[in-house]
Design a protein around this motif. Structure first.
Motif, PDB file in Angstrom:
ATOM      1  N   PHE B 188      40.358  40.637  34.104  1.00  0.00           N
ATOM      2  CA  PHE B 188      40.444  41.914  34.818  1.00  0.00           C
ATOM      3  C   PHE B 188      39.221  42.129  35.713  1.00  0.00           C
ATOM      4  O   PHE B 188      39.340  42.626  36.831  1.00  0.00           O
ATOM      5  CB  PHE B 188      40.556  43.085  33.833  1.00  0.00           C
ATOM      6  CG  PHE B 188      41.954  43.298  33.311  1.00  0.00           C
ATOM      7  CD1 PHE B 188      42.944  43.790  34.138  1.00  0.00           C
ATOM      8  CD2 PHE B 188      42.267  42.998  32.000  1.00  0.00           C
ATOM      9  CE1 PHE B 188      44.238  43.989  33.669  1.00  0.00           C
ATOM     10  CE2 PHE B 188      43.561  43.192  31.518  1.00  0.00           C
ATOM     11  CZ  PHE B 188      44.544  43.683  32.350  1.00  0.00           C
ATOM     12  N   GLY B 192      39.127  42.573  39.639  1.00  0.00           N
ATOM     13  CA  GLY B 192      38.761  43.925  40.056  1.00  0.00           C
ATOM     14  C   GLY B 192      37.573  43.929  40.986  1.00  0.00           C
ATOM     15  O   GLY B 192      37.528  44.676  41.950  1.00  0.00           O
ATOM     16  N   ASN B 193      36.570  43.105  40.701  1.00  0.00           N
ATOM     17  CA  ASN B 193      35.379  43.027  41.536  1.00  0.00           C
ATOM     18  C   ASN B 193      34.634  41.754  41.190  1.00  0.00           C
ATOM     19  O   ASN B 193      33.851  41.715  40.256  1.00  0.00           O
ATOM     20  CB  ASN B 193      34.487  44.253  41.314  1.00  0.00           C
ATOM     21  CG  ASN B 193      33.318  44.292  42.277  1.00  0.00           C
ATOM     22  OD1 ASN B 193      32.988  43.284  42.902  1.00  0.00           O
ATOM     23  ND2 ASN B 193      32.694  45.445  42.398  1.00  0.00           N
ATOM     24  N   GLY B 258      44.946  42.717  42.600  1.00  0.00           N
ATOM     25  CA  GLY B 258      44.186  42.208  41.473  1.00  0.00           C
ATOM     26  C   GLY B 258      43.522  43.311  40.672  1.00  0.00           C
ATOM     27  O   GLY B 258      43.439  44.463  41.095  1.00  0.00           O
ATOM     28  N   GLY B 259      43.061  42.938  39.474  1.00  0.00           N
ATOM     29  CA  GLY B 259      42.298  43.874  38.656  1.00  0.00           C
ATOM     30  C   GLY B 259      43.102  44.803  37.779  1.00  0.00           C
ATOM     31  O   GLY B 259      42.549  45.460  36.909  1.00  0.00           O
ATOM     32  N   GLN B 260      44.405  44.895  38.013  1.00  0.00           N
ATOM     33  CA  GLN B 260      45.227  45.820  37.233  1.00  0.00           C
ATOM     34  C   GLN B 260      46.583  45.186  36.961  1.00  0.00           C
ATOM     35  O   GLN B 260      47.127  44.515  37.831  1.00  0.00           O
ATOM     36  CB  GLN B 260      45.469  47.107  38.029  1.00  0.00           C
ATOM     37  CG  GLN B 260      44.335  48.084  37.961  1.00  0.00           C
ATOM     38  CD  GLN B 260      44.524  49.194  38.964  1.00  0.00           C
ATOM     39  OE1 GLN B 260      44.657  48.956  40.151  1.00  0.00           O
ATOM     40  NE2 GLN B 260      44.542  50.416  38.478  1.00  0.00           N
TER      41      GLN B 260
END
Lengths: 502, 311
Positions: B188, B192-193, B258-260
């Motif tokens: 994640f 996410g970053n 991305g990220g979720q």
């Protein structure tokens, strides 16, 4: 004042979801004034600027231009009425030239075929306004200050009478700020109005004719700048009489050397011969934009490849990875909160635990209770609001996001804490909390390195300050002996000496 | 409930609401829809896609795309059939997922060492994998009429197809991996970053490689179910599956940025697509409208998730 307001709003309210960002704002902008809009982060100053510029739609209230109520107020309508907005993130096309950017959408053409007259028209416009740029340079090749001039020229090309500038000085050097203020005054003298949204009090005091203070989405007051001082503005912003941020008492009782750096060099210009920080000591780095302060910090923690020796409590780090540095107790709170610090799509809990996953898991499986306890402790310690372990950080204010970021790095009980711009873009309250925490950590024996563009902050927190230029530590000063102005003068001096030497 | 909250709720559970609406509509329109037999058949038919979509979820959360899983599926099909015929049927079934794992690992290495976007890298590797599969099979079908091979795709355990058991187990394992382990947390954070993840001491390349390796493994696993069911290995198996898998993930509500996201969402996405398909079959409507409808549904799902990204 006899002049009728050029732009006036009554009862403006803005709601995002369940949150009232602004409510009941009345404001008049007179022709030919620089109007400062200030407030803590999250007070709504930027939102108000965006409503005035037509970028945000108000949920309630009305807007009128020269007394005529406007029933439609979006960016095109605002431009038609002579109101332009200059966003904090400039809205330029990097690959186009200055002239093409200025006249974007206003190109002269015959049946859709461009006549290529932009450069000539720009010359006329530059002659009228006194703003000078090379019409044929591409926007991407210019500095931020120059790009702002493009935006201002663009507003002038659209006959704007009111220009909203949203935090225009955030990325400018001192001399560029002075120049921008000169431009603002020139615009005012032509009868145009500038709405100046900023959180730099000295800047508004310097240039604004009137200042409107916002607090929690409501207007506190609008007053003539002549009647305001830093102290009156701060107390209006905070709501209680309070002088400027006080720095925590400095700890003078230093222990053993904790961080020791020798002959650190990196390909992006870092060259630090020797740097030692003792337990409980706060050391500061002051430097101009691009002086390479952050690069030194990145080299120390192993974020960038570097050669040289970094030791913690006498133990030299052999593995120069970030994970190894974290393990050894050296951590860095990076400068760009959203870009380098937080995972905006993850909750508070996951952000705080990210560098410490090994410590709150067993054989790769997360211990959720331990993670929550860790997050809860830091939320409490740093007064993070809303105080929810599962809170969605993307909805948090800048100050609270910064506290989450600080908490993320305090969670591992570091021995060496490097803070890069610890209070950039945060409100006064969060700034105080962060400073108090720095003081407390120092008194507990953490070795701290503070990097900040605000010289005042470095001087207020550190007991030793290094001047940084081109990745080198060029001078060491005693912050109790030397003032802000002298530091700035010294930095400019080093910069020019370095330039002639190079 | 304010309007924003209602909208947020709709956005979060859009896929489940659509499934419920479709199931009610189909039950009303046809008697043969809401039967255990029909529903079990839907699950059985879509188990391979569901396995691939579950793993694709990880790839998309980590910020990537894998356009090569269809080709890995083809490799798995050819490899398992070839091994079954020439060496041993059980070995064929056992090894194909690991062939997929190796190819997925190669994808991850290509993406991280060459530093190209996974979209481009996997277009290229898809052609390579497909080429190898064609060469291995000599462009022909490899037929495997052996009970030792076909039991997996055709058999049942406790009355339910083996494929469905495999799908459920695989999805549960991935869900556990994503929500309960440090690996999942890293997935994640990388999506996410990535910069924040790097500065938090995470070796982001390893996480990406692992996500692509899992996607490859899933394609291999999916391929043995199908290959053993039809008793034929072929290089054209799996054509277009990668797009269906990606569509299902997005339809489920996992963010393409991305990220979720979550594995259950992708399963729901697969099920929704399957229901539309099934509905068209049961009601015997012109298949032309099927593609049209699917396209509109996917467009609506992407639009709905994009609304939340603005502001």
């Amino acid at each position: 004042m006899s002049a009728a307001p050029l732009l006036s709003v009554r009862g403006i309210g803005v709601r995002f979801g369940d949150v009232d960002v602004l409510s009941g704002i009345d404001l008049d902008i007179r022709p030919g004034e620089v109007h400062g809009l200030i407030g803590e982060n999250g007070a709504g100053k930027s939102s108000l600027g965006k409503v005035l510029g037509g970028y945000y739609r108000a949920s309630s209230g009305e807007i009128s231009v020269e007394g005529r109520p406007q029933n439609r107020w979006d960016t095109p309508a605002a431009l038609d009425a002579g109101v332009a907005i200059m966003h904090q993130e400039l809205q330029l096309v990097p690959a186009l030239t200055v002239a093409q950017n200025v006249f974007l959408g206003l190109e002269e053409h015959r049946h859709g075929i461009l006549r290529g007259t932009e450069a000539a028209r720009l010359e006329v416009l530059m002659g009228q306004s006194g703003l000078r740029l090379d019409p044929h340079a591409t926007a991407a090749s210019l500095t931020i200050a120059e790009q702002q001039k493009i935006e201002i020229l663009r507003a002038l090309a659209r006959q704007a009478r009111v220009i909203v500038m949203d935090e225009p000085t955030a990325a400018l050097s001192k001399s560029e700020i002075v120049q921008l203020h000169r431009i603002m005054r020139a615009l005012r003298d032509e009868g145009r109005s500038v709405i100046y949204v900023t959180h730099f009090l000295n800047d508004v005091l310097d240039v604004a004719d009137r200042i409107t203070v916002l607090r929690n989405g409501k207007k506190v007051r609008t007053g003539d700048t002549a009647n305001e001082t830093r102290e009156t503005l701060v107390s209006a912003m905070l709501g209680s009489t309070k002088t400027d941020t006080l720095y925590p008492p400095k700890s003078r009782d230093h222990g053993e050397v904790v961080l020791s750096v020798q002959d650190l060099t990196s390909p992006n210009g870092t060259a630090v011969q020797r740097l030692e920080i003792r337990a409980g000591e706060v050391v500061g780095f002051a430097g101009l934009m691009g002086a390479g302060r952050s690069e030194i910090a990145r080299a120390i923690i192993g974020a960038d490849p570097a050669s040289g020796e970094v030791a913690v409590s006498g133990r030299v780090l052999m593995d120069r990875s970030i994970a190894a540095a974290t393990e050894a107790g050296i951590v860095m709170v990076p400068e760009d909160r959203r870009g380098q610090g937080l995972v905006i799509s993850s909750p508070v809990r996951a952000n705080i635990s990210l560098p410490h996953l090994g410590a709150i898991s067993a054989r790769g499986i997360m211990a959720n209770a331990r993670e929550r306890a860790l997050a809860l402790g830091l939320i409490d310690q740093l007064d993070i609001r809303p105080a929810m372990v599962d809170g969605d950080v993307s909805n948090y204010s800048g100050g609270n996001q910064q506290k989450v970021l600080l908490g993320k790095w305090l969670a591992g009980n570091p021995k060496v804490l490097i803070l890069d711009e610890p209070s950039r873009g945060v409100d006064v309250g969060a700034r105080e909390t962060i400073h108090r925490e720095i003081g407390r950590l120092a008194s507990e024996g953490v070795a701290i390195l503070v990097i900040s563009s605000e010289i005042d902050e470095v001087l207020g927190l550190a007991t030793r300050v290094f001047l940084v230029d081109r990745g080198r530590l060029v001078d060491e000063i005693d912050p109790d002996e030397v003032g802000e102005a002298e530091v700035l003068a010294a930095l400019f001096h080093h910069q020019s000496v370095g330039e002639t030497a190079a | 409930m304010t309007r924003a909250k209602v909208f947020h709720f709709l956005q979060t559970y859009a896929v489940l609401i659509l499934i419920a609406a479709l199931m009610i509509a189909l039950s009303l329109m046809s008697d043969s829809f809401l039967t255990g037999r029909n529903l079990l058949n839907i699950l059985n038919q879509n188990a391979p896609l569901a396995i691939m979509a579950s793993a694709m979820t990880l790839v998309i959360i980590v910020g990537g795309f894998d356009l090569s899983v269809g080709a890995i599926f083809a490799m798995g099909s050819v490899a398992s059939a070839w091994l079954a015929v020439n060496v041993d049927p059980y070995l064929g079934l056992l090894l194909a997922p690991f062939v997929g794992l190796a190819l997925g690992f190669a994808n991850g290495l290509a993406i991280t060492t060459l530093r190209v976007h996974s979209f481009l890298a996997t277009i290229a590797t898809a052609l390579i994998f497909k080429g190898i599969a064609v060469a291995l099979s000599d462009g022909r079908l490899i037929s495997v009429r052996l009970d030792e091979f076909t039991w997996l795709g055709r058999g049942r355990f406790l009355g339910v197809f083996n494929s469905v058991w495999l799908m459920v187990a695989f999805a549960l394992i991935l869900t556990f991996l994503l929500t309960r382990t440090t690996f999942g947390r890293r997935v994640f954070s990388v999506g996410g970053n990535e910069e924040a993840a790097i500065l938090s001491g995470i070796r982001t390349n390893r996480i990406k490689i692992a996500a692509f390796a899992i996607a490859g493994f899933a394609a291999g696993l999916a391929s043995i179910i199908t290959t053993s069911r039809v008793a034929v290995g072929q290089a054209t198996a799996g054509d277009g599956l990668e797009l269906q898998a990606i569509a299902a993930v997005i339809l489920g509500g996992t963010s393409i940025y991305g990220g979720q996201g979550a594995v259950w969402r992708s399963l729901a996405g697969v099920f929704l697509l399957a229901l539309v398909n099934n509905g068209f079959n049961i009601l015997s409507i012109d298949p032309f409208f099927r593609d049209l409808t699917m396209g509109l549904i996917i467009l609506a799902a992407v639009g709905l998730s994009a609304v939340g990204q603005r502001r």
